[in-house]
Design an enzyme around this catalytic site. Structure first.
Site, PDB file in Angstrom:
ATOM      1  N   TYR B 108       0.856  -1.191   0.000  1.00 25.22           N
ATOM      2  CA  TYR B 108       0.000   0.000   0.000  1.00 25.22           C
ATOM      3  C   TYR B 108       0.888   1.235   0.000  1.00 25.22           C
ATOM      4  O   TYR B 108       1.830   1.332   0.790  1.00 25.22           O
ATOM      5  CB  TYR B 108      -0.885   0.005   1.251  1.00 25.22           C
ATOM      6  CG  TYR B 108      -1.706   1.270   1.402  1.00 25.22           C
ATOM      7  CD1 TYR B 108      -3.004   1.340   0.909  1.00 25.22           C
ATOM      8  CD2 TYR B 108      -1.172   2.413   2.014  1.00 25.22           C
ATOM      9  CE1 TYR B 108      -3.753   2.495   1.027  1.00 25.22           C
ATOM     10  CE2 TYR B 108      -1.909   3.570   2.130  1.00 25.22           C
ATOM     11  CZ  TYR B 108      -3.197   3.608   1.638  1.00 25.22           C
ATOM     12  OH  TYR B 108      -3.930   4.761   1.739  1.00 25.22           O
ATOM     13  N   GLU B 196      -3.742   7.512  -4.048  1.00 27.72           N
ATOM     14  CA  GLU B 196      -3.647   6.246  -3.315  1.00 27.72           C
ATOM     15  C   GLU B 196      -3.430   5.079  -4.276  1.00 27.72           C
ATOM     16  O   GLU B 196      -4.187   4.916  -5.238  1.00 27.72           O
ATOM     17  CB  GLU B 196      -4.938   6.025  -2.521  1.00 27.72           C
ATOM     18  CG  GLU B 196      -4.906   4.789  -1.640  1.00 27.72           C
ATOM     19  CD  GLU B 196      -6.234   4.584  -0.907  1.00 27.72           C
ATOM     20  OE1 GLU B 196      -7.285   4.518  -1.563  1.00 27.72           O
ATOM     21  OE2 GLU B 196      -6.208   4.495   0.329  1.00 27.72           O
TER      22      GLU B 196
END
Lengths: 291, 394
Positions: B108, B196
C-alpha cells in the site's frame, strides 16, 4: 481586554477595491475598526471612502503603521496575499477568502509558522472584540462586550452561538472564527492558549464540527492546561460518512472525524458539551456555574 | 473531486509511474475488442466512483475475449452496490480492460493530507490490497508514515527509508523510491488531496506496478486545471447534486422528507442535527453560502422542490448583514413559480426581519416564520405531521 485585536489594532484590507472587500471594509469601519489602508495591485494612489490604497503590503505597512491585515483576495491570489502580509511583518493576518487550494496553504502555513505573524483562516468569518474592533464579516449587532471567549470552525453557526450567548446575558471578550478548511493558521489550541492567558476572559465556548481531529487535540490540551470553564458544541452528529459537508474540512473519512468521538473526548476533558445546537448558551452558563 | 481509476492511471503514467497496459471501453463489444488486443487473457474492471468493487464483482478475470464481453454485459446491465455506494448502488458506464499481472506481493502506498501537521504525508505498508483503515486499526505498527516538508518536498533518502521499511530490497527498492517521488510530484502539480495506490505490486518477474490507483483532486484548485471538468463522469453523481454544483451550492441528498436550506456549512449541519432531534428526517444538506443572494436562494429552493421525496421545507438563514426581505423574495419567487403548496417554515435573522416576515405572510404560500432555531425545527415537524394527517383523512 481581549485577544489578538483591540482598540490599538490598525487594519489594512488586502483586496479592498473588490466588491466584497469594499463592502466589509465599510462595515468594519462603521463598527469602529481603525482601517488605515488597503492594498490592490495596480490601484495604488487612489482613496476609497477616504482610505488610502497601496500597490504592495510593504508600502501600506510602512506608510500607515498597520499591524493587522484582512484578506479578501480571490482564491488564486489568496496564498500570495498571506505571504506578502507575512513578509511585511504584520502581527496578525486574517484570511476571509474561501476556496484557497490546499497545496498553496500547505506552503503558506509553513512560511507563517516560521515567522512572527499569526494567521487566522482561510475560509473564516474573521474575529471581533465586541464594541471595540471587528476584523471580519460577522454581523456586529449580535455581539455584546463581556467575558466569554468564542472559538469556532464555522461562520454562521458562530453567529447562532453568539446570539444565544448574548440572549443569555453573556457578553464576549473576543470571538474567533478559525475557518472550515483542512489547512488553517491558528487552531483551537492556539486560540485557547490566548484565552487562558487573557485576564478578562472567564470562560470559553468552542464550536467544532465533523472532520479531522482538531477537537480531540483541543480536548486533550484543555484537560491538561485550561484553567477556565469551557463549553462546546459539535455540528454534524447526523452527517453521513464520506461526504464533504460544505466546508472542505468537514468530512468523516476512514472512521476518523466523527462527532461522537469529538464529544466523548471533550467530555473527558471536562468540557460541558451541548447536545443540541439550541443549547449552546445554556451549556456555557452551566460550565460557568460549575466552575 | 473524484475521477475514475483509468483516468488516474493515465495521469500517473505521464509521471512515469508504471501501470498495467489497459484500454477503456463503453460497450460490451468494445470490451471484447480490447480484450483481444490484450491477447485474450485480461482483467475486466468496472469504473465507478466508489471503492470495494472487488467483492461486489466489479473486478473479474476473463480467459478469452468472449468471456470478457459476457462479464462486461453483466456489469453494464446492473447497478453496482459496494459498502461505499449506499444501497442504491452506482451505474457502470465505463469499463477498463487490463492485461493480467502475475502478482508476487502487494503493498500500500499513498500521499494524503495530514491535518494535524498541516503537511502532506507519505503512507506505506507491506499490507496491500486490503482495507488500509482496518490495518491502521488492528496493526498500526505495519503502517509507515512520513510527513513531507513543503520546502524540500519528498527526498530520495526519505522515500528509501520507507521502501526498505516495507521490506523491499535492491533494485526493486530503488524503483519504489522513484515510484514514491513521482507520486508526490503528481500530487503537488495536479493539486490532489489524495493519491492512493492500493495495491502497488511487485510482479513475479520483480517489476513494480500500480495495480489500482485512486486520485482525488482538491475541489478548490479546479480553477487552475480546466481539464478536470471534462474528466467528470456525471453518471456517477446525483442529478440534483450536479445542478446544485452549477450554481455553486453545496447539496447532498440524505433520504428524509424535510428539505433544508441553510446559509453556511456549520449552521447547515447543526440544522440537520436539530431537525433529527425534533423527530424530523432531513431530505438534504444544502448550504447556500454565508452571504446568500436572492438568486441563490431561489435556485436552492428550486433544487429542493425537484426532490420528490420532499414533503416540507425548513429554511434557516442567519444573515446578520444580509437583508431578510431579499431572502423572502427569493423564496417567494421560486415557490410561487412552481406552485408549491408544501408546508414551509422560515427562520431568519438579519436586517429587515419584519419586512421579510410581512412579505412571506402576504405571499399566499403555506408558510410560517420562527425566531429561534429550535422553535422553527419543531414547527416544521408539526406542520408536516398535520399535512400527513390531513392527507390520510382524505
Amino acid at each position: 481586554m481581549s485577544i489578538l485585536i483591540d482598540a490599538k489594532s490598525k487594519v489594512i484590507v488586502q483586496g479592498i477595491t473588490g466588491r466584497t472587500g469594499l463592502f466589509h471594509a465599510r462595515e468594519c469601519k462603521a463598527y469602529g475598526t481603525n482601517i488605515v489602508g488597503g492594498v490592490t495591485p495596480g490601484k495604488g494612489g487612489i482613496h476609497v471612502d477616504g482610505i488610502p490604497v497601496f500597490d504592495t503590503m510593504e508600502e501600506a505597512v510602512r506608510v500607515t503603521g498597520g499591524n493587522v491585515s484582512m484578506i479578501f483576495v480571490p482564491p488564486p491570489g489568496a496564498a500570495d496575499a498571506i505571504l506578502e502580509a507575512c513578509e511585511a511583518q504584520v502581527d496578525l493576518v486574517v484570511c476571509i477568502t474561501e476556496g484557497v487550494p490546499v497545496t498553496d496553504m500547505v506552503m503558506a502555513r509553513q512560511v507563517v509558522a516560521d515567522s512572527k505573524t499569526l494567521l487566522v483562516g482561510p475560509n473564516c468569518p474573521g474575529l471581533i472584540t465586541p464594541g471595540v474592533c471587528k476584523v471580519g464579516i460577522m454581523p456586529g449587532y449580535i455581539h455584546k462586550p463581556g467575558k466569554i471567549g468564542v472559538v469556532s470552525r464555522s461562520g454562521t453557526l458562530t453567529y447562532e452561538a453568539v446570539k444565544q450567548l448574548t440572549d443569555a446575558g453573556l457578553g464576549q471578550s473576543t470571538c474567533v472564527g478559525i475557518g472550515g478548511d483542512p489547512i488553517i493558521g491558528m487552531k483551537f489550541i492556539d486560540v485557547l492558549q490566548k484565552f487562558n492567558e487573557d485576564p478578562d476572559t472567564e470562560g470559553v465556548l468552542l464550536i467544532g464540527e465533523i472532520g479531522g481531529t482538531a477537537e480531540e487535540e483541543a480536548a486533550a490540551w484543555i484537560k491538561k492546561h485550561m484553567r477556565k470553564p469551557v463549553a462546546a458544541f459539535i455540528a454534524g452528529l447526523t452527517a453521513p460518512p464520506g461526504r464533504r459537508m460544505g466546508h472542505a474540512g468537514a468530512i468523516i473519512s476512514g472512521g476518523k472525524g466523527r462527532a461522537e468521538d469529538k464529544i466523548a473526548a471533550l467530555n473527558d476533558g471536562g468540557v460541558i458539551v451541548a447536545t443540541s445546537p439550541t443549547g449552546m448558551g445554556q451549556a456555557m452558563q452551566k460550565a460557568l456555574e460549575q466552575a | 473531486m473524484n475521477i475514475h481509476e483509468y483516468q488516474a492511471k493515465d495521469i500517473l503514467s505521464t509521471y512515469d509511474v508504471p501501470v498495467p497496459r489497459g484500454r477503456v471501453a463503453v460497450t460490451a463489444e468494445q470490451v471484447e475488442r480490447k480484450a483481444k488486443m490484450m491477447g485474450g487473457h485480461c482483467v475486466v474492471k468496472a469504473q465507478i466512483y466508489a471503492g470495494g468493487r472487488g467483492k461486489a464483482g466489479g473486478i473479474q478475470v476473463a480467459h478469452h475475449p468472449e468471456q470478457a464481453r459476457e462479464i462486461a454485459k453483466e456489469m453494464f446491465a446492473k447497478r453496482m452496490v459496494t459498502p461505499q455506494t449506499g444501497p442504491e448502488g452506482l451505474k457502470v458506464r465505463r469499463i477498463l480492460v487490463e492485461e493480467q499481472i502475475e502478482v508476487g506481493r502487494e503493498y500500500y502506498v499513498s500521499i494524503a493530507l495530514d491535518r494535524e501537521s498541516s503537511r502532506y504525508c507519505l503512507i506505506a505498508s507491506a499490507e496491500g490490497g486490503v482495507d488500509i483503515e482496518e490495518v491502521a486499526e488492528h496493526s498500526p505498527e505495519k503502517i509507515h508514515k512520513l510527513l513531507i516538508d513543503p520546502y524540500t518536498g519528498l527526498r530520495s533518502y526519505q522515500a528509501r527509508k520507507i521502501a526498505l521499511a516495507i521490506g523491499l530490497k535492491g533494485a526493486v527498492a530503488e524503483d519504489c523510491v522513484q515510484f514514491m517521488l513521482n507520486l508526490y510530484r503528481c500530487c503537488i502539480e495536479k493539486d490532489c488531496s489524495q493519491v492512493e495506490i492500493n495495491p502497488m505490486v511487485v510482479t513475479k518477474s520483480d517489476w513494480l506496478l500500480a495495480l489500482d490507483a485512486k486520485i482525488i483532486f482538491d475541489d478548490n484548485a479546479v480553477f487552475r486545471h480546466w481539464e478536470y471538468h471534462e474528466m467528470q463522469d456525471f453518471s456517477q453523481m446525483d442529478p440534483l447534486e450536479i445542478s446544485a454544483a452549477k450554481f455553486d451550492l453545496a447539496y447532498i441528498k440524505l433520504g428524509g422528507d424535510i428539505g433544508c436550506m441553510v446559509n453556511g456549512a456549520g449552521l447547515a449541519m447543526a440544522t440537520l442535527d436539530v431537525l433529527k432531534e425534533s423527530g424530523g428526517e432531513p431530505a438534504n444538506f444544502l448550504d447556500v453560502g454565508g452571504g446568500a443572494t436572492q438568486e441563490k436562494v431561489a435556485e436552492a429552493f428550486r433544487i429542493i422542490l425537484q426532490d420528490t421525496d420532499v414533503k416540507a421545507i425548513f429554511v434557516n438563514i442567519f444573515g446578520g448583514i444580509m437583508r431578510c426581505d431579499v431572502i423572502a423574495n427569493g423564496i417567494i419567487e421560486a415557490a410561487g413559480d412552481s406552485g408549491c403548496t408544501l408546508p414551509i417554515v422560515v427562520r431568519m435573522d438579519g436586517s429587515k426581519v419584519e419586512e421579510g416576515k410581512k412579505l412571506l405572510a402576504e405571499s399566499g404560500l403555506n408558510v410560517q416564520t420562527a425566531d429561534f432555531l429550535g422553535e422553527g425545527a419543531q414547527l416544521i415537524v408539526a406542520m408536516l405531521k398535520e399535512a400527513e394527517a390531513a392527507e390520510e383523512a382524505e
